[in-house]
Write a protein that holds these residues in place. Sequence first.
Motif, PDB file in Angstrom:
ATOM      1  N   LYS A 113      56.550  74.533  79.481  1.00 33.87           N
ATOM      2  CA  LYS A 113      57.416  75.594  80.088  1.00 33.87           C
ATOM      3  C   LYS A 113      57.774  76.677  79.071  1.00 33.87           C
ATOM      4  O   LYS A 113      57.368  76.594  77.815  1.00 33.87           O
ATOM      5  CB  LYS A 113      58.730  74.908  80.364  1.00 33.87           C
ATOM      6  N   PRO A 114      57.944  77.939  79.695  1.00 34.45           N
ATOM      7  CA  PRO A 114      58.391  79.034  78.858  1.00 34.45           C
ATOM      8  C   PRO A 114      59.449  78.731  77.773  1.00 34.45           C
ATOM      9  O   PRO A 114      59.365  79.202  76.537  1.00 34.45           O
ATOM     10  CB  PRO A 114      58.877  80.039  79.822  1.00 34.45           C
ATOM     11  N   ALA A 115      60.370  77.918  78.194  1.00 36.68           N
ATOM     12  CA  ALA A 115      61.528  77.629  77.162  1.00 36.68           C
ATOM     13  C   ALA A 115      60.737  76.671  76.140  1.00 36.68           C
ATOM     14  O   ALA A 115      61.263  76.644  74.933  1.00 36.68           O
ATOM     15  CB  ALA A 115      62.518  76.812  77.670  1.00 36.68           C
ATOM     16  N   THR A 116      59.860  75.745  76.450  1.00 33.70           N
ATOM     17  CA  THR A 116      59.373  74.852  75.314  1.00 33.70           C
ATOM     18  C   THR A 116      58.490  75.732  74.494  1.00 33.70           C
ATOM     19  O   THR A 116      58.601  75.402  73.270  1.00 33.70           O
ATOM     20  CB  THR A 116      58.224  73.773  76.406  1.00 33.70           C
ATOM     21  N   LEU A 117      57.975  76.982  74.957  1.00 29.76           N
ATOM     22  CA  LEU A 117      57.130  77.619  74.060  1.00 29.76           C
ATOM     23  C   LEU A 117      58.036  78.403  73.066  1.00 29.76           C
ATOM     24  O   LEU A 117      57.562  78.683  71.898  1.00 29.76           O
ATOM     25  CB  LEU A 117      56.042  78.677  74.842  1.00 29.76           C
ATOM     26  N   VAL A 118      59.038  78.819  73.607  1.00 28.11           N
ATOM     27  CA  VAL A 118      60.123  79.425  72.936  1.00 28.11           C
ATOM     28  C   VAL A 118      60.794  78.793  71.612  1.00 28.11           C
ATOM     29  O   VAL A 118      60.789  79.099  70.560  1.00 28.11           O
ATOM     30  CB  VAL A 118      61.092  80.178  73.750  1.00 28.11           C
ATOM     31  N   ALA A 119      60.979  77.376  72.010  1.00 29.26           N
ATOM     32  CA  ALA A 119      61.493  76.595  71.164  1.00 29.26           C
ATOM     33  C   ALA A 119      60.586  76.427  70.222  1.00 29.26           C
ATOM     34  O   ALA A 119      60.863  75.881  68.866  1.00 29.26           O
ATOM     35  CB  ALA A 119      61.916  75.373  71.969  1.00 29.26           C
TER      36      ALA A 119
END
Length: 389
Positions: free
Chosen positions: A104-110
Motif C-alpha cells: 500500500k502507499p503507506a507501506t512504501l513510505v514506511a
Amino acid sequence: MIVVSELVFSDGGHVPFNAGLLTIVRTAFPFESVCFVGASGHIRELKKQVGEELSRLIEWQELILLPPSVPYFSRLVSDMKILQTLLRIIPEGGPGLVLVAHAKPATLVALKLLKGLKFREINVQVVLHGQLGGVIGRRHRHPIHRFQEVRTALTILGNDKLQYIVLEEGLRAVLIKNIPALKRRVHVLPHPLPPNEAKSTVESLRVPVQFGFLGLTSKGKGFPVFVKLARKIMISFRHQAEFHAIGRAHPDEPMVSDIDVLVTKPVIERLSRQDYIQAVIPLHFIVFPHQATNYQLTASGTLLDALAWAKPLIARRIELFENMFSEFGDIGYLFSTDLELESVVERIVQEMDFDRYHQQVLNIQRARCSRDPKVLSAVYQKICQEIRG
C-alpha cells in the motif's frame, strides 16, 4: 539471503501470484536462502500451492497483519514495525534482498523511512499491483490526502537501492510517462502463472457453449455487462449457451439484479483454489468486459487463470488484452462496445467454428509457456543484476 513478504493479504488473496513469485526466486537463485514472511493463513495456502518439494526449500515466518482497508496512518505505524522486523532478517553486511510482493502507499513510505534511517544498504524490490491507478489523473488538493497518494509514495524520500516491479510492459509505459524520474527504477516481470496448475489437453467446442466470468463481481471488472450479455443471449439461444460467474460477490457493491440467468452464481465467501479450478475447467471461453479506466494500470490475475487452463478470451479492446493478442495471435476475440460483445458471442454460438477454436486453444497454450515461473526466472535474474551488481 532473499526475503519475500506479503504484507497486505492474510487469507487466500494473491496466493497464486505469490506462489509463482516464490518459484521464480527459488529457481533464479538456487544457492541462496529464501525466507517468506506473511500471515499464518496465507502461508498455509501458499505451501499447498507451491507443493511439498519447494516448500521444504523455503524458510517460513508468520506475522499478524492489519486488514487491507485500515486507514493510512494506522497502516504506516503498523508497517514501520513489521518492516523493521523483516529488514532485520537480512544478515548484517550480507548481499541481502527484500522483495515486497504487495505494498500500500503507506507501506512504501514506511519502507523508505526505515531505509533512510537504518537500513540504507539493503536492496529492496516492490511489486506494484492495482494501486497504480493513483498515478494518473488529477491529484488531491488537500495536503493530507495528497500525501497519502501512491504518486507521493513513489516519489518522496528517494529511491536509492530500490526497484519497482510491474507485471506488464504496458503498465511500465504508463508509469514512466507520468513519472519520468522512475525510468531506471521500474522493471517488468511478466505476471507468472501459479505453479502446479495447468491442463495440457485441448477441449473441444460443444453445445451448450460455456461462457465464464472470473473473480470479484465488481463494476470495474464489468460484471453488470456480463449479466446483461447473458440475459440478451439466452433470449435467442437458451439451449445453446450457458453463463457462469465463478468467484466472490463484491462486499461493497450491490449485487446486480436478474442473476438467475447465470447457471453458476457468485458466492459470498472466497472459493477454495481447488473449487475455483474445478469450476473453470468446463468453460469454453472467459469473458473480460473490464472497464478501461479501471484496468489501464492493473494486471489481471484472472487473465492468468485463462492462460493456465487454456481458455480463449473474449476481452475488451484495452492495452492489457491487445498486447496479449499482438504477441500470441488468435487467442480469442476482442470487442470495443457492449453491442459488439453481444455480436461476438452470437457469432460463436451460431457458427460453432471447431477448427478455429482448436487453434485458439493451441495459441493460448503457447502463451502459457511464456508465463511459466521457471521461464521467467531468467528475467528476474537480469532485474536483480542491476540492483545487486
